[in-house]
Design a protein around this motif. Structure first.
Motif, PDB file in Angstrom:
ATOM      1  N   GLU A 140      32.293  65.618  20.114  1.00 34.42           N
ATOM      2  CA  GLU A 140      33.122  65.594  21.327  1.00 34.42           C
ATOM      3  C   GLU A 140      34.569  66.016  21.050  1.00 34.42           C
ATOM      4  O   GLU A 140      35.300  66.369  21.975  1.00 34.42           O
ATOM      5  N   LYS A 141      34.975  65.971  19.811  1.00 34.47           N
ATOM      6  CA  LYS A 141      36.321  66.435  19.459  1.00 34.47           C
ATOM      7  C   LYS A 141      36.340  67.936  19.175  1.00 34.47           C
ATOM      8  O   LYS A 141      37.390  68.515  18.906  1.00 34.47           O
ATOM      9  N   GLY A 142      35.158  68.560  19.226  1.00 31.95           N
ATOM     10  CA  GLY A 142      35.034  69.965  18.870  1.00 31.95           C
ATOM     11  C   GLY A 142      35.998  70.905  19.564  1.00 31.95           C
ATOM     12  O   GLY A 142      36.664  71.718  18.916  1.00 31.95           O
ATOM     13  N   PRO A 143      36.132  70.851  20.908  1.00 33.09           N
ATOM     14  CA  PRO A 143      37.046  71.788  21.573  1.00 33.09           C
ATOM     15  C   PRO A 143      38.480  71.690  21.068  1.00 33.09           C
ATOM     16  O   PRO A 143      39.136  72.728  20.845  1.00 33.09           O
ATOM     17  N   GLU A 144      38.975  70.481  20.840  1.00 34.20           N
ATOM     18  CA  GLU A 144      40.337  70.332  20.313  1.00 34.20           C
ATOM     19  C   GLU A 144      40.420  70.849  18.882  1.00 34.20           C
ATOM     20  O   GLU A 144      41.407  71.498  18.491  1.00 34.20           O
TER      21      GLU A 144
ATOM     22  N   VAL B  73      38.533  73.211  17.498  1.00 33.19           N
ATOM     23  CA  VAL B  73      38.443  74.676  17.484  1.00 33.19           C
ATOM     24  C   VAL B  73      39.766  75.305  17.896  1.00 33.19           C
ATOM     25  O   VAL B  73      40.233  76.272  17.283  1.00 33.19           O
ATOM     26  N   ARG B  74      40.386  74.782  18.933  1.00 30.92           N
ATOM     27  CA  ARG B  74      41.674  75.349  19.357  1.00 30.92           C
ATOM     28  C   ARG B  74      42.736  75.167  18.269  1.00 30.92           C
ATOM     29  O   ARG B  74      43.536  76.080  18.012  1.00 30.92           O
ATOM     30  N   THR B  75      42.745  74.007  17.637  1.00 27.86           N
ATOM     31  CA  THR B  75      43.712  73.766  16.569  1.00 27.86           C
ATOM     32  C   THR B  75      43.437  74.679  15.381  1.00 27.86           C
ATOM     33  O   THR B  75      44.359  75.245  14.782  1.00 27.86           O
ATOM     34  N   TYR B  76      42.162  74.813  15.054  1.00 24.00           N
ATOM     35  CA  TYR B  76      41.781  75.698  13.951  1.00 24.00           C
ATOM     36  C   TYR B  76      42.229  77.136  14.236  1.00 24.00           C
ATOM     37  O   TYR B  76      42.755  77.820  13.345  1.00 24.00           O
ATOM     38  N   ARG B  77      42.024  77.578  15.466  1.00 20.97           N
ATOM     39  CA  ARG B  77      42.481  78.916  15.851  1.00 20.97           C
ATOM     40  C   ARG B  77      43.973  79.074  15.599  1.00 20.97           C
ATOM     41  O   ARG B  77      44.421  80.063  14.990  1.00 20.97           O
TER      42      ARG B  77
ATOM     43  N   ARG C  15      37.605  90.262  20.359  1.00 24.93           N
ATOM     44  CA  ARG C  15      38.943  90.871  20.443  1.00 24.93           C
ATOM     45  C   ARG C  15      40.039  89.820  20.335  1.00 24.93           C
ATOM     46  O   ARG C  15      41.182  90.132  20.000  1.00 24.93           O
ATOM     47  N   GLY C  16      39.716  88.585  20.641  1.00 24.98           N
ATOM     48  CA  GLY C  16      40.657  87.478  20.588  1.00 24.98           C
ATOM     49  C   GLY C  16      39.919  86.192  20.863  1.00 24.98           C
ATOM     50  O   GLY C  16      38.709  86.202  21.164  1.00 24.98           O
ATOM     51  N   LEU C  17      40.633  85.073  20.769  1.00 30.32           N
ATOM     52  CA  LEU C  17      39.998  83.781  21.004  1.00 30.32           C
ATOM     53  C   LEU C  17      40.870  82.940  21.941  1.00 30.32           C
ATOM     54  O   LEU C  17      41.452  81.928  21.547  1.00 30.32           O
ATOM     55  N   PRO C  18      40.969  83.344  23.209  1.00 27.69           N
ATOM     56  CA  PRO C  18      41.682  82.498  24.179  1.00 27.69           C
ATOM     57  C   PRO C  18      40.923  81.197  24.389  1.00 27.69           C
ATOM     58  O   PRO C  18      39.787  81.033  23.934  1.00 27.69           O
ATOM     59  N   ASP C  19      41.543  80.265  25.089  1.00 32.86           N
ATOM     60  CA  ASP C  19      40.917  78.957  25.299  1.00 32.86           C
ATOM     61  C   ASP C  19      39.535  79.083  25.925  1.00 32.86           C
ATOM     62  O   ASP C  19      38.613  78.321  25.572  1.00 32.86           O
ATOM     63  N   GLU C  20      39.373  80.044  26.839  1.00 37.57           N
ATOM     64  CA  GLU C  20      38.074  80.200  27.500  1.00 37.57           C
ATOM     65  C   GLU C  20      36.994  80.605  26.492  1.00 37.57           C
ATOM     66  O   GLU C  20      35.856  80.123  26.569  1.00 37.57           O
ATOM     67  N   ALA C  21      37.343  81.477  25.559  1.00 42.18           N
ATOM     68  CA  ALA C  21      36.381  81.897  24.540  1.00 42.18           C
ATOM     69  C   ALA C  21      36.075  80.740  23.595  1.00 42.18           C
ATOM     70  O   ALA C  21      34.916  80.543  23.186  1.00 42.18           O
ATOM     71  N   ALA C  22      37.098  79.965  23.243  1.00 46.59           N
ATOM     72  CA  ALA C  22      36.882  78.801  22.385  1.00 46.59           C
ATOM     73  C   ALA C  22      35.944  77.810  23.062  1.00 46.59           C
ATOM     74  O   ALA C  22      35.050  77.231  22.423  1.00 46.59           O
TER      75      ALA C  22
END
Length: 465
Positions: free
Chosen positions: A225-229, A231-235, A328-335
């Motif tokens: 459940e912490k995955g989205p946060e 992934v964004r932090t990792y990005r 091409r990139g990793l915006p929040d929607e892609a994450a």
């Protein structure tokens, strides 16, 4: 097409005469081992498996295949997910006996046999505190890995494996041995930087080595459940990280290790693997924003490169289906789309749902090589691994659904070592259209009959007219 006539005992006696290695045919002891590859979904029965010990063996096997009209497959590590190392009813040139590695410390290079696997190379270079970009699985063949481009943990620091290719010895379809380097047969040398095994049997490679006095690994596990946060932090971490930092963000089944909480063992977890070509203190600085998220489990320590390389090895006998999309990139929607893919991931299995950071030395590599995906900043790699045939449909469907979910951000380019048979359009996308045309001209010169077609195939230019 008329199938080839069965190979006679007299013909096999002729092949074996003067053959330094070992020849296996159906019914021989060792035949079933000789035809077993990494992906247990592949069950093919070659007419002949020629376990070559040297280049004359390779040339002899090729002549035998030509004389008896046998389809040729070339086996190094046998890690092609589509089983391209085997030919049903054909002849397999098995290079596994040609696995020697000779390190030249002064020249900072290693000469590697065409049948060597990553562990052969990594263990040979480790005593010298040297290494080069290798595959993330220790049983991967060095040859196929490098010729296909070669994406690995150290690529942001040292470039792709193919960027470190200095020379190669190649036995061509007519049995001749040619050397390819920047000075000798330079067009063939160019083609070997991503063009795969399309041009001949590569019996040895010379690879550039790099100093590696220290290597740190940080493996952090989080509840899904912490995955989205995470992934964004990792990005954000990797988009500003030094080239010495590599790794990936990986959804996986929590392993049964002492340091893993019982609540995550055998269940979905979100992991961050940070590799750092340097001391632990510097690695901790890079990982600080991730550590601030409070991992449920963590290991941060110095590690030998050869040990890192075998951390994700799968047990033999597993079923495999993989693919990839480069973004091409990793915006929040892609994450978010990436994270959503974990919700239907087959667990508990060996399946991994991976996000790789690119950039660094990968992006700075030669732009004309047939590797258009190197300019993409991110890669999504759904890596399906499971045990039971009953899971085939849902595992393969999951891989395809992950690809579809991230398609809005996809560049269209793809690393061909990460995929199986996905059609000719994907093959061209893996090389790039202009590079494919150039490769086809090289193919026409060295393999006009397309003998070496069990690969992500480049058709010879004469066949394109």
């Amino acid at each position: 097409m008329t199938p080839p006539a069965p190979v006679t005992d007299a013909a096999l006696t002729g092949l074996r005469s003067g053959f330094t290695g070992e020849v296996h045919v159906p019914g021989d002891p060792g035949y079933d081992e000789a035809r077993t590859v990494f992906n247990s979904m592949i069950d093919r029965r070659p007419a002949v498996v020629a376990g070559c010990a040297d280049e004359p063996d390779v040339a002899r096997a090729l002549r035998f295949a030509r004389d008896h009209e046998l389809e040729v497959a070339v086996r190094g590590g046998g890690h092609s997910v589509a089983g391209m190392a085997l030919s049903e009813g054909g002849l397999v040139i098995d290079l596994r006996r040609m696995h020697g590695v000779a390190v030249d410390r002064d020249a900072m290079s290693a000469r590697v046999g065409g049948g060597a696997v990553m562990s052969d190379l990594d263990r040979a270079t480790q005593p010298f505190a040297l290494a080069t970009t290798g595959g993330r699985v220790s049983t991967t063949g060095v040859g196929g890995f490098t010729l296909g481009g070669g994406s690995g943990w150290m690529e942001r620091a040292w470039g792709l494996a193919s960027d470190n290719l200095l020379a190669a010895e190649v036995v061509t379809a007519d049995g001749a041995t040619v050397r390819a380097s920047a000075e000798e047969n330079p067009e063939l040398f160019w083609a070997l930087h991503g063009g795969g095994g399309n041009f001949g049997v590569v019996t040895s490679l010379t690879l550039r080595l790099h100093d590696l006095p220290a290597l740190t690994m940080a493996l952090l596990l989080f509840r899904p459940e912490k995955g989205p946060e995470v992934v964004r932090t990792y990005r954000d971490v990797m988009e500003s990280a030094p080239d010495a930092a590599g790794g990936g963000c990986i959804y996986l089944t929590g392993p049964p290790e002492e340091w893993v909480p019982e609540a995550l063992v055998g269940r979905l977890a979100c992991a961050v693997l940070l590799t750092y070509a340097g001391p632990e203190a510097e690695a901790r600085d890079v990982a600080a924003p991730l550590l601030a998220l409070g991992p449920d489990a963590q290991v941060i320590d110095a590690v030998a490169y050869a040990d890192l390389q075998c951390m994700l090895d799968d047990p033999p006998g597993m079923r495999n289906y993989w693919s990839a999309e480069y973004l091409r990139g990793l915006p929040d929607e892609a994450a978010s789309a990436f994270c959503a893919g974990a919700e239907t991931m087959p667990v508990p299995t060996g399946t991994q749902h991976v996000l790789f950071p690119m950039g660094g030395a990968v992006a700075r590599g030669p732009a004309d090589h047939p590797l258009p995906w190197r300019s993409s900043p991110w890669a999504v790699h759904p890596f399906g691994v499971w045990e039971s045939a009953a899971d085939d449909e849902r595992a393969m469907r999951w891989v395809r659904e992950v690809r579809a979910a991230v398609m809005p951000w996809a560049s269209g380019d793809v690393y061909l070592n990460f995929i199986g048979r996905e059609g000719q359009e994907r093959v061209v996308a893996g090389y790039g259209e202009q590079a494919y045309e150039r490769l086809s001209r090289v193919k026409a010169r060295y393999d006009p009959g397309n003998v070496f077609h069990l690969n992500h195939n480049v058709k010879p230019a004469v066949a394109l007219v």
